[in-house]
Design an enzyme around this catalytic site. Sequence first.
Site, mmCIF file in Angstrom:
data_model
loop_
_atom_site.group_PDB
_atom_site.id
_atom_site.type_symbol
_atom_site.label_atom_id
_atom_site.label_comp_id
_atom_site.label_asym_id
_atom_site.label_seq_id
_atom_site.Cartn_x
_atom_site.Cartn_y
_atom_site.Cartn_z
ATOM 1 N N SER A 160 -1.399 9.379 -3.885
ATOM 2 C CA SER A 160 -0.213 9.168 -2.948
ATOM 3 C C SER A 160 0.652 10.593 -2.863
ATOM 4 C CB SER A 160 0.707 7.913 -3.440
ATOM 5 O OG SER A 160 1.413 7.417 -2.173
ATOM 6 N N ASP A 169 -4.025 1.076 4.880
ATOM 7 C CA ASP A 169 -2.731 2.070 4.524
ATOM 8 C C ASP A 169 -2.483 2.774 5.794
ATOM 9 O OD1 ASP A 169 -1.122 3.617 3.115
ATOM 10 O OD2 ASP A 169 -2.803 4.500 1.844
ATOM 11 N N HIS A 178 -2.778 0.276 0.027
ATOM 12 C CA HIS A 178 -2.103 1.442 -0.673
ATOM 13 C C HIS A 178 -1.727 1.148 -2.266
ATOM 14 C CE1 HIS A 178 -0.182 5.219 -0.947
ATOM 15 N NE2 HIS A 178 0.837 4.527 -1.612
#
Length: 337
Positions: A161, A261, A291
């Site tokens: 991320s 996501d 995600h």
Amino acid sequence: MDPESFGLDKTAIEICNSYMPVLDIEPRLIREGFKSLYDIQKKHISKTKQYQLNKENGGSLMDVHFFYPNGYEQNPVDHKYKAIFYIHGGGFMVDGIKKLPREISDRTNSILIYPDYGLTPEFKYPLGLKQCYQLFTDIMNGNFNPFNDLINDSISIVGESSGGNFALSLPLMLKLNNSTFFKKISKVLVYYPITDCNFETPSYNRFSEKFYLTKEGMKWCWNHYTNNDSERDEITCCPLKATIDQLKDFPETLVITAETDVLSSEGEQFGLKLSNANVKVSVLRILKTIHGFVSLDQTNDSIACRVGMDLSMNFLNNISNSSIINENNNKTLLQLV
């Protein structure tokens, strides 16, 4: 778009349905909300050492955690391990979940180096990245090897991320500074990375609401991370804005994205750009998942997480992924991009 329509499992749907709107909450309060979880996860850390940051990078002591693989206690005292530099996610502002680095260390028989870099908004761009850069260079030049058990002639970088953003930006920063350590990066592995600040990509528009990570949530994170819009034009802030020439000679890379996501399009676009720069790169989209699917404790036993971890561990261990990709059971879960 509803989570149920994408074939998500029960746990992933529950996570989507219970996501916390963060737009009116101070980052400090979000960190406090996660504190009990992180306290529990301290059991994953093998050793911790404090590292002195230069004044221009914050001038404070930074905790650096070292994850050791199972069985390291039985090795002789002079045994040395290959190293992985791991940069955690959390929207640039929250500490990372520790179960993922624990598994990576065990399955690669490596020491995983985990910096507790400064978080936004107290440490805005580029301070957290510069702290990782300083630590990385001191590891590679041998100035920081506190337990004398790191092999530093090559290293892999892993991030997820916002940590994926750092993991892609760090090699670019090394290259821009003509650092000899750029060539010592053997591999880069990123899970659902942030690569840009464009909120009008196909995945942003398709999954903007009702999923674990929302468009408005990401706008909120970006507004806390950067001081002004002009910083977002820098390639160490938005790596997708790097030119083909700037990406040449980038280390071998694996990009793993999640179907539902908002970040999937930009991660895949970055992989395509690496390919256009003749970099050895693979981009794999894991379908029917969200995600954070390899990071979250709740999804650890999901098929998506286990397949994603097998693929990424093979990559770090120099094992071909062809059998996993071609397995019939995985053809409804995997998509080569």
